[in-house]
Design an enzyme around this catalytic site. Sequence first.
Site, mmCIF file in Angstrom:
data_model
loop_
_atom_site.group_PDB
_atom_site.id
_atom_site.type_symbol
_atom_site.label_atom_id
_atom_site.label_comp_id
_atom_site.label_asym_id
_atom_site.label_seq_id
_atom_site.Cartn_x
_atom_site.Cartn_y
_atom_site.Cartn_z
ATOM 1 C CD GLN A 126 34.914 80.296 -30.771
ATOM 2 O OE1 GLN A 126 34.744 80.114 -29.568
ATOM 3 N NE2 GLN A 126 35.016 81.501 -31.302
ATOM 4 C CB THR A 147 32.791 80.803 -27.150
ATOM 5 O OG1 THR A 147 33.656 81.644 -27.929
ATOM 6 C CG2 THR A 147 31.525 81.558 -26.812
ATOM 7 C CE LYS A 171 34.242 89.918 -32.605
ATOM 8 N NZ LYS A 171 35.632 89.919 -32.145
ATOM 9 C CG ASP A 226 44.284 97.469 -16.310
ATOM 10 O OD1 ASP A 226 44.633 97.630 -15.117
ATOM 11 O OD2 ASP A 226 45.079 97.560 -17.261
ATOM 12 C CG ASP A 269 38.724 88.321 -35.921
ATOM 13 O OD1 ASP A 269 38.901 89.411 -35.318
ATOM 14 O OD2 ASP A 269 37.968 87.441 -35.496
ATOM 15 N NE ARG A 312 38.047 81.185 -36.294
ATOM 16 C CZ ARG A 312 38.512 80.594 -35.185
ATOM 17 N NH1 ARG A 312 39.660 79.914 -35.241
ATOM 18 N NH2 ARG A 312 37.857 80.687 -34.048
ATOM 19 C CG ASP A 357 35.695 91.355 -28.903
ATOM 20 O OD1 ASP A 357 35.617 91.451 -27.662
ATOM 21 O OD2 ASP A 357 35.695 90.271 -29.506
ATOM 22 C CG LEU A 358 39.651 96.948 -27.721
ATOM 23 C CD1 LEU A 358 40.181 98.345 -27.389
ATOM 24 C CD2 LEU A 358 40.563 96.273 -28.733
ATOM 25 C CE LYS A 359 37.079 88.448 -26.322
ATOM 26 N NZ LYS A 359 37.475 88.943 -27.671
ATOM 27 C CG LEU A 360 38.528 97.483 -22.341
ATOM 28 C CD1 LEU A 360 37.825 98.818 -22.102
ATOM 29 C CD2 LEU A 360 39.928 97.715 -22.897
HETATM 30 O O1 LIG Z 1 33.859 84.392 -25.811
HETATM 31 C C1 LIG Z 1 34.214 84.947 -26.879
HETATM 32 C C2 LIG Z 1 34.350 86.300 -27.004
HETATM 33 C C3 LIG Z 1 34.718 86.829 -28.217
HETATM 34 N N1 LIG Z 1 34.961 86.045 -29.281
HETATM 35 C C4 LIG Z 1 35.338 86.693 -30.555
HETATM 36 O O2 LIG Z 1 34.339 86.397 -31.550
HETATM 37 C C5 LIG Z 1 34.953 86.082 -32.790
HETATM 38 C C6 LIG Z 1 34.596 84.677 -33.176
HETATM 39 O O3 LIG Z 1 35.189 84.362 -34.406
HETATM 40 P P1 LIG Z 1 35.021 82.938 -35.104
HETATM 41 O O4 LIG Z 1 35.981 82.999 -36.250
HETATM 42 O O5 LIG Z 1 33.583 82.855 -35.537
HETATM 43 O O6 LIG Z 1 35.382 81.870 -34.122
HETATM 44 C C7 LIG Z 1 36.447 86.318 -32.639
HETATM 45 O O7 LIG Z 1 36.727 87.615 -33.091
HETATM 46 C C8 LIG Z 1 36.665 86.253 -31.128
HETATM 47 O O8 LIG Z 1 37.696 87.116 -30.700
HETATM 48 C C9 LIG Z 1 34.824 84.711 -29.157
HETATM 49 O O9 LIG Z 1 35.029 83.935 -30.121
HETATM 50 N N2 LIG Z 1 34.441 84.184 -27.953
#
Ligand SMILES: O=c1ccn([C@@H]2O[C@H](COP(=O)(O)O)[C@@H](O)[C@H]2O)c(=O)[nH]1
Length: 268
Positions: A219, A149, A63, A95, A41, A240, A90-93
């Site tokens: 989160q 989450t 990721k 559609d 990220d 993070r 991780d594009l969470k499609l």
């Molecule tokens: O439900 C979800 C799905 C994806 N993510 C992804 O995981 C990481 C978490 O990053 P942190 O910095 O550890 O919070 C992030 O790329 C999200 O897009 C998620 O957090 N929850």
Amino acid sequence: MKRTAPEKALDTSSGAEAPSPHDPDTSPMNDATRRLVFPLDYGSLDEARAGARVVAPSVGVLKVGLELFVREGPAAIAACHDLGRDVFLDLKLHDIPETVGRAVQSAASLGVRYLTVHAHGGRAMLERAAEEAARASAPLTILAVTVLTSLDAQDLTALGLSASPAEQAERVARLAWDAGVRGFVASASEAANLRRALGPEALLVTPGIRPAGSAAGDQKRITTPAQAISSGADLLVVGRPIRDAASPLDAARAVVAEIEGALAARST
Ligand SMILES: O=c1ccn([C@@H]2O[C@H](COP(=O)(O)O)[C@@H](O)[C@H]2O)c(=O)[nH]1
């Protein structure tokens, strides 16, 4: 002996699946390291490459998410392959089935190992994603995102959902399972319940991991790495707390050590 989907997904050494043509790193990786997923990220490819290079020795999967992929596209995937790591796109499609099916084909052509789709996209979309992944020339596991989450019960109520996050996660995970999906993204606080509901074949991928003392940020359904492993999670996504640590490599090593301890406890 027949191996479960999680065992196959976590085994980078068996050759049971076609070896990645992008894998120059042949150094052995222990089970705990294989389970740590580090999200790139970052705002640019240069930053992502630098961040990934530092933690790579302690990370099994890299990721690529929305921020990096929207800016840099397939070059971000190639950068992960250059480091010899499996890529989790991780594009969470979410559609219509045709659009998602074609996007799965595109992702497959990039050689990604995992790809997320939203379980709330519905059965036909999930079926199409699973079918396209099964047709790919290299192993590609579709991961259905159950309930983000970052959401809690109040957020679900605001969306018109009366179920708790755990109930909703199980409901959509069962839907995805029936559609042929075998990988799931959920909070580790739901991992034990999902494992009971879906059995040993399900691959459980858990973001929202926070080592003790680290900030939750946005989160809302979090667990420590040890709690995640003892609840039956397969892959742990930790962003993070590693990326923003004074020493990201030390932070990644500490997570791996915690995973290792919890795995040892789990097997006794
Ligand atoms: O439900 C979800 C799905 C994806 N993510 C992804 O995981 C990481 C978490 O990053 P942190 O910095 O550890 O919070 C992030 O790329 C999200 O897009 C998620 O957090 N929850």
